[in-house]
Scaffold this motif. Structure first.
Motif, PDB file in Angstrom:
ATOM      1  N   SER A   1       0.827  -1.191   0.013  1.00 21.36           N
ATOM      2  CA  SER A   1      -0.083  -0.210   0.065  1.00 21.36           C
ATOM      3  C   SER A   1       0.648   1.277   0.338  1.00 21.36           C
ATOM      4  O   SER A   1       0.366   2.056  -0.822  1.00 21.36           O
ATOM      5  CB  SER A   1      -0.826  -0.111   1.152  1.00 21.36           C
TER       6      SER A   1
ATOM      7  N   ILE B   1      -3.593  -0.866  -2.416  1.00 17.21           N
ATOM      8  CA  ILE B   1      -4.239   0.336  -2.904  1.00 17.21           C
ATOM      9  C   ILE B   1      -4.420   1.682  -2.521  1.00 17.21           C
ATOM     10  O   ILE B   1      -4.038   1.980  -1.212  1.00 17.21           O
ATOM     11  CB  ILE B   1      -6.016  -0.214  -2.662  1.00 17.21           C
TER      12      ILE B   1
ATOM     13  N   THR C   1      -6.037   5.565  -3.310  1.00 17.08           N
ATOM     14  CA  THR C   1      -7.136   6.150  -3.876  1.00 17.08           C
ATOM     15  C   THR C   1      -6.812   7.883  -3.519  1.00 17.08           C
ATOM     16  O   THR C   1      -6.621   8.155  -2.492  1.00 17.08           O
ATOM     17  CB  THR C   1      -8.531   5.809  -3.766  1.00 17.08           C
TER      18      THR C   1
ATOM     19  N   ASP D   1     -11.529   7.031  -0.947  1.00 19.10           N
ATOM     20  CA  ASP D   1     -12.824   6.339  -1.315  1.00 19.10           C
ATOM     21  C   ASP D   1     -12.351   4.577  -1.263  1.00 19.10           C
ATOM     22  O   ASP D   1     -11.121   4.343  -1.707  1.00 19.10           O
ATOM     23  CB  ASP D   1     -13.812   6.838  -2.140  1.00 19.10           C
ATOM     24  N   ARG D   2     -13.376   3.954  -1.207  1.00 20.37           N
ATOM     25  CA  ARG D   2     -12.959   2.483  -1.555  1.00 20.37           C
ATOM     26  C   ARG D   2     -12.660   2.441  -3.105  1.00 20.37           C
ATOM     27  O   ARG D   2     -13.499   2.982  -3.822  1.00 20.37           O
ATOM     28  CB  ARG D   2     -13.921   1.784  -1.187  1.00 20.37           C
ATOM     29  N   LEU D   3     -11.579   1.490  -3.491  1.00 20.91           N
ATOM     30  CA  LEU D   3     -11.529   1.453  -4.675  1.00 20.91           C
ATOM     31  C   LEU D   3     -11.395  -0.117  -5.073  1.00 20.91           C
ATOM     32  O   LEU D   3     -11.144  -0.977  -4.626  1.00 20.91           O
ATOM     33  CB  LEU D   3     -10.013   1.728  -5.201  1.00 20.91           C
ATOM     34  N   GLU D   4     -12.380  -0.368  -6.015  1.00 20.32           N
ATOM     35  CA  GLU D   4     -12.706  -1.729  -6.551  1.00 20.32           C
ATOM     36  C   GLU D   4     -11.533  -2.365  -7.265  1.00 20.32           C
ATOM     37  O   GLU D   4     -10.976  -1.725  -8.143  1.00 20.32           O
ATOM     38  CB  GLU D   4     -14.111  -2.002  -7.319  1.00 20.32           C
ATOM     39  N   ASN D   5     -11.213  -3.714  -6.909  1.00 17.78           N
ATOM     40  CA  ASN D   5      -9.943  -4.132  -7.699  1.00 17.78           C
ATOM     41  C   ASN D   5     -10.540  -5.395  -8.585  1.00 17.78           C
ATOM     42  O   ASN D   5     -11.041  -6.222  -8.204  1.00 17.78           O
ATOM     43  CB  ASN D   5      -9.016  -4.754  -6.481  1.00 17.78           C
TER      44      ASN D   5
ATOM     45  N   SER E   1     -16.692   1.703 -12.921  1.00 18.58           N
ATOM     46  CA  SER E   1     -15.740   2.539 -11.977  1.00 18.58           C
ATOM     47  C   SER E   1     -15.706   3.816 -12.507  1.00 18.58           C
ATOM     48  O   SER E   1     -14.915   4.583 -11.738  1.00 18.58           O
ATOM     49  CB  SER E   1     -14.451   1.642 -11.844  1.00 18.58           C
TER      50      SER E   1
END
Length: 315
Positions: free
Chosen positions: A181, A212, A214, A218-222, A260
């Motif tokens: 990270s 990850i 961002t 925010d949450r980042l979809e993998n 996304s």
């Protein structure tokens, strides 16, 4: 097989979106409407010309429009002299070229302004149009040179900081997982990305270990396991670049890009001893432009990551 510099050059020429050069911006300031209109007509073909009828108004224009390449200001104006106005622009816009128009012998004000670096040149009224054009052209060229040098210095500092962050993170992290990270974070910030993923690869397949970043937190979809560019990067051991996804009908139709909102994606394999041990995904929510030196930096930095991860794995 890893990328050579000529291969990076080919990718940059074929896949990078190219921005057409925009006109440089100029601000002209004069309390006499006729002079203001004349200056506008003189330079409108070569510059995006902004107008202001006073120093106070000009400061408001700059606050809205941002930095300009050249400012031409009359010296004798109500409320604020041209030299006073220009001096106020120096802290925020040090690279802007400033030109004074004067019909009076304000020698003391002008000498002080020139000596302090606030004024590039002064032109007496009535001015010769050809002389003024020549002065402005030289001023604009000087501005561009200053900006290039500033940008080169900033790029050099960013490159050094990125490589240092990779090495430092790999050395200081307690284990392999915890270093991913921070490295993704360093890449994301360096390239002003909206999202960045550094994911481990073993035996040619993505693992669950990833880091990850961002920009907004925010949450980042993998979705890298669904991504064709990622699969190609691992299989070919070559960087894959898509800097304008909406313009590519095949990529734009892919569900993970549409969901996304990612409109530019660059995926770099981290290769150590002819084996991909990680992939770096850099994502933007708008089409973007990368210079060739930035592509080279991404490639070289990813290989530094590969070496760092290999050493960390062996510990």
């Amino acid at each position: 097989m890893t990328y050579t510099i000529p291969e990076l050059d080919t990718i940059s020429r074929q896949l990078m979106s190219v921005e057409r050069p925009k006109k440089a911006k100029m601000l002209v300031v004069d309390d006499e409407p006729d002079n203001l209109d004349l200056l506008y007509r003189t330079f409108r073909r070569d510059f995006t010309v902004l107008k202001a009828e006073s120093g106070i108004h000009a400061l408001q224009v700059l606050a809205t429009e941002g930095e300009v390449a050249v400012i031409i200001s009359d010296q004798r104006m109500p409320e604020m002299k041209g030299t006073e106005f220009l001096s106020r622009t120096v802290p925020q816009f040090p690279d802007t070229m400033r030109i004074i128009l004067t019909g009076f012998t304000d020698v003391e004000d002008l000498v002080e302004a020139i000596n302090s670096g606030q004024v590039y040149k002064y032109i007496t009224k009535p001015w010769n149009p050809d002389e003024l054009k020549a002065v402005v052209q030289r001023a604009a060229e000087t501005y561009e040179l200053l900006k290039q040098r500033t940008e080169e210095l900033q790029r050099s500092q960013a490159q050094t900081a990125l490589l240092s962050a990779i090495v430092r993170t790999a050395q200081d992290s307690a284990d392999l997982d915890s270093c991913l990270s921070p490295i993704a974070d360093a890449f994301g910030k360096t390239f002003h990305a909206d999202g960045c993923i550094l994911q481990r690869v073993e035996n040619g397949a993505l693992t669950t270990l990833s880091g990850i970043y961002t920009a907004e937190g925010d949450r980042l979809e993998n979705w890298l396991d669904k991504d064709g560019l990622t699969k190609e990067a691992i299989a070919s051991q070559k960087m894959q670049v898509a800097l304008n996804i909406p313009a590519d009908s095949n990529l734009a139709a892919m569900e993970h890009y549409a969901a996304s909102g990612i409109q530019a994606h660059l995926i770099v394999p981290a290769v150590y001893r002819n084996t991909v041990n990680a992939v770096l995904s850099v994502q933007w929510k708008q089409p973007c432009t990368l210079r060739e030196d930035e592509l080279v930096l991404l490639h070289l930095s990813a290989q530094q990551v590969a070496l760092a991860l290999a050493c960390r794995h062996d510990d």
